[in-house]
Every structure is written in C-alpha cells, then in structure tokens.
Motif scaffolding. Structure first.
Motif, PDB file in Angstrom:
ATOM      1  N   PRO A 135      14.138  34.996  68.948  1.00  0.00           N
ATOM      2  CA  PRO A 135      13.110  35.522  69.852  1.00  0.00           C
ATOM      3  C   PRO A 135      13.248  37.035  70.006  1.00  0.00           C
ATOM      4  O   PRO A 135      14.294  37.611  69.691  1.00  0.00           O
ATOM      5  CB  PRO A 135      13.427  34.813  71.184  1.00  0.00           C
ATOM      6  N   TYR A 145      14.593  33.664  76.311  1.00  0.00           N
ATOM      7  CA  TYR A 145      13.253  34.264  76.313  1.00  0.00           C
ATOM      8  C   TYR A 145      12.473  34.023  77.603  1.00  0.00           C
ATOM      9  O   TYR A 145      11.244  34.101  77.590  1.00  0.00           O
ATOM     10  CB  TYR A 145      12.448  33.720  75.128  1.00  0.00           C
ATOM     11  N   GLN A 146      13.137  33.773  78.725  1.00  0.00           N
ATOM     12  CA  GLN A 146      12.362  33.553  79.956  1.00  0.00           C
ATOM     13  C   GLN A 146      13.195  33.928  81.168  1.00  0.00           C
ATOM     14  O   GLN A 146      13.978  33.158  81.688  1.00  0.00           O
ATOM     15  CB  GLN A 146      11.879  32.107  80.034  1.00  0.00           C
ATOM     16  N   CYS A 177      10.014  38.614  81.633  1.00  0.00           N
ATOM     17  CA  CYS A 177      10.387  39.266  80.378  1.00  0.00           C
ATOM     18  C   CYS A 177      10.826  38.233  79.354  1.00  0.00           C
ATOM     19  O   CYS A 177      11.525  37.268  79.687  1.00  0.00           O
ATOM     20  CB  CYS A 177      11.538  40.253  80.598  1.00  0.00           C
ATOM     21  N   ARG A 178      10.450  38.472  78.114  1.00  0.00           N
ATOM     22  CA  ARG A 178      10.982  37.685  76.987  1.00  0.00           C
ATOM     23  C   ARG A 178      12.289  38.346  76.562  1.00  0.00           C
ATOM     24  O   ARG A 178      12.329  39.200  75.690  1.00  0.00           O
ATOM     25  CB  ARG A 178       9.964  37.641  75.865  1.00  0.00           C
ATOM     26  N   TYR A 192       6.193  41.529  75.513  1.00  0.00           N
ATOM     27  CA  TYR A 192       7.547  41.335  76.021  1.00  0.00           C
ATOM     28  C   TYR A 192       7.609  41.232  77.545  1.00  0.00           C
ATOM     29  O   TYR A 192       8.495  40.574  78.075  1.00  0.00           O
ATOM     30  CB  TYR A 192       8.455  42.500  75.602  1.00  0.00           C
ATOM     31  N   ASN A 246       6.910  30.934  79.904  1.00  0.00           N
ATOM     32  CA  ASN A 246       6.947  30.812  78.446  1.00  0.00           C
ATOM     33  C   ASN A 246       6.755  29.363  78.003  1.00  0.00           C
ATOM     34  O   ASN A 246       5.996  29.081  77.070  1.00  0.00           O
ATOM     35  CB  ASN A 246       8.265  31.351  77.900  1.00  0.00           C
ATOM     36  N   THR A 282      -1.307  34.107  78.465  1.00  0.00           N
ATOM     37  CA  THR A 282      -0.400  34.440  79.568  1.00  0.00           C
ATOM     38  C   THR A 282      -1.119  34.334  80.904  1.00  0.00           C
ATOM     39  O   THR A 282      -0.613  33.731  81.866  1.00  0.00           O
ATOM     40  CB  THR A 282       0.169  35.847  79.374  1.00  0.00           C
TER      41      THR A 282
END
Length: 333
Positions: free
Chosen positions: A61, A76-77, A99-100, A115, A132, A284
């Motif tokens: 990721p 990623y979360q 944020c990722r 991101y 996510n 999103t």
C-alpha cells in the motif's frame, strides 16, 4: 516543526510484531504531519502479511516501507490530527484526517487526495478508521450492483463482507450472509439481513428465499477458497459472482462443471481502481456518507492501546469467533 521521531508497527516475521522507532521528517510545502488517534487492523490483507501468507506479486500500500514478506511496515487506515501543515498542503493544524498510512503514532505524509482526506463532522475517529474497508465493500457493489427485486449473497462477515452486505441490502429484495461464526451471523441479522447461515446451509436457504431461482449476485469476501466454489453452485442462471477476497498464497481449486458453463455465470474480480463516474474522490465521499448512515460501533470488538499492538494482532489471528474489528488507540500508548 523540527524533525522528530515516532513509533511504528513492523511485521518482522510470521506472527511477530515490533514497535520500532522511526524518524519523522518535517512537513514540506505539500505535506502534513499527523499525530495518530486511532487505526484499524485489517483482518484481510494485513493478516496475510502477519501470517507470512503473501505472494511475490502482492503490492505494498502507499507509504508502506520494507519488503514482503518481512520486514515490512504495512497498513492503510489511520486517523489523526494535523500538528504541522505545509503552506501548499490545503490543511491546517487541528484538522482531523484519514490517511492511507501504516500504524504509527506520529508521521509526515504527502497530502495528495489519494493519501489523505478530511474526516467530516458526524463521523468519529474510530468509525473513520473504517473508511478504507468501506470503500473496498462499496467498490464490490459498484462493480456488480444489486437491482431491486434481486437476491444477493455475501460470503464472509468480516468487516468488508459485513459492510458489503449492508450496502447491498439497501437495494436488494433479500440479502443472505454466510459465516461460520455465530456472533457475526447474529450481528448481521441485527443489521437487517434476510438470513444469516453457516456455509453448509446456504444452498437450501438461497433456494427458499429466491423461490428456486438461485442468487442473482454473490459477493465472496470470506478469504476462504471453498467459498468461491459454493458461490458458483448457488448462483442463478446468468448470475454474477464478485471476488472481493485476496487469497494470498492459498490455492483456489474450482470445479466448473456443470454450473459455471451451463448457467453462463460471470466472475468479476473487484479492486479499488477507478470506474466510470466513480473516481477515488467520489467513492471516498460516498463511503463517509455510508458511515453516517450505517453506524459501525457494534463492529468494533476491542479497542487496544498502541503499546499492546502485538496483543491486538494475536487477538485478531487467534479468536475470529469473538473478534471482528480491533482498533488501536494511540492515547493509551
């Protein structure tokens, strides 16, 4: 802000977690520095990494470090508060952001929309960590939408599968979920599913609720290879199967005759690439709206201090019958 240090979760061997010190650079003009408040452990791809079940072709990721299988900083979360913002970042100190980025208590990240995104009012920090995985579930339903009057089946009631079922159920005539764990089936019924069954019972229940037609759409989100075979067997004529799961290094043997060919079934792989009219930003926005409409408080089984991250991963790995979502709380460690 001068350069500082933070601590991050690193996967250093099969079922082994370390919290490692890491340098945190000062925010550049298009970057922000974020102090984490909550992050969510993914019981899907993250657990594949945790167990060492990745394959050479697996992708890292954004903002991850290291190499697969080990050592790697992978995740990623994460949700937090901006503590420093570059002049061209579009953010200000105090903004709440998703944020990722891997699990880390303090980090600097490029503020590009792929991101980072602001957390809207009405969505708490813990709920925002579901963004996510909600987007993954939404993408599966966008890949093959449920039409009014159709019967949908969702294999797997982890976070992705449960969110997929809840989204599909907004339009389906009946949504049937399949999971081997009783607590997950009970929660799915509280969320309004028509039926929640164990794997061995799905065929008879689908036949009953679809009046013998079979499932119009089957979403496979369990990560269990036998589920894809079951999806083929219960699908209606010209039915559609959406493979959301990533199976890692597990082989997925299939028996295609007679159902797959005679019923003219279609299997679609689902991934979070852009679709016509549904780019990253729109998905999103829609996912945050879904998190307002579909509360996830009951999907958080445990909240664990960041210092105890190794225990949190062990919990997800060893006790899936009782554990669904596990959130890391950075105020506790």
């Amino acid at each position: 802000m001068a350069g500082r240090s933070g601590r991050a979760v690193w996967f250093t061997g099969p079922r082994h977690i370390e919290l490692r010190e890491t340098d945190v650079r000062s925010a550049g003009p298009t970057e922000i520095t974020v102090r984490a408040t909550r992050s969510l452990i993914s019981a899907g791809t993250e657990m594949l990494v945790y167990r060492g079940d990745t394959t050479p072709g697996d992708r890292m990721p954004p903002n991850s470090e290291g190499t697969l299988p080990f050592p790697t900083k992978y995740g990623y979360q994460i949700v937090g508060e901006v503590v420093d913002a570059g002049a061209e970042s579009g953010y200000a100190v105090g903004d709440r952001v998703f944020c990722r980025h891997p699990h880390q208590d303090l980090f600097t990240i490029d503020a590009r929309p792929a991101y980072v995104v602001r957390v809207p009012d009405g969505v708490g920090d813990a709920a925002a960590t579901f963004l996510n995985l909600t987007r993954v579930a939404l993408t599966g339903v966008l890949d093959v939408p449920v039409k009014p009057g159709e019967t949908a089946v969702v294999f797997g009631q982890g976070i992705v599968g449960m969110m997929c079922a809840r989204i599909a159920n907004l339009g389906a005539a009946a949504t049937i979920v399949v999971d081997r764990f009783e607590k997950r089936r009970e929660l799915a019924l509280r969320y309004g599913m028509a039926a929640a069954v164990e794997p061995q019972d799905v065929a008879s229940v689908v036949a009953e609720l679809s009046h013998g037609r079979g499932a119009d759409i089957v979403y496979e989100a369990s990560g269990a290879p036998p589920a894809l075979q079951s999806a083929i067997e219960i699908a209606a004529d010209r039915g559609e199967i959406v493979a959301i799961s990533l199976y890692g290094s597990h082989l997925v043997p299939l028996r295609l005759a007679p159902e797959f060919h005679f019923r003219r079934l279609r299997i679609t792989s689902s991934q979070m690439t852009d679709q016509p009219r549904w780019d990253w930003a729109r998905r999103t926005e829609a996912s945050f709206e879904l998190l307002r409409r579909l509360p996830v408080d009951d999907m958080v089984s445990r909240t664990v201090g960041f210092d105890d991250a190794a225990d949190a991963y062990d919990m997800v790995d060893r006790d899936p019958a009782n554990v669904l979502g596990v959130v890391l709380d950075y105020a506790r460690g």
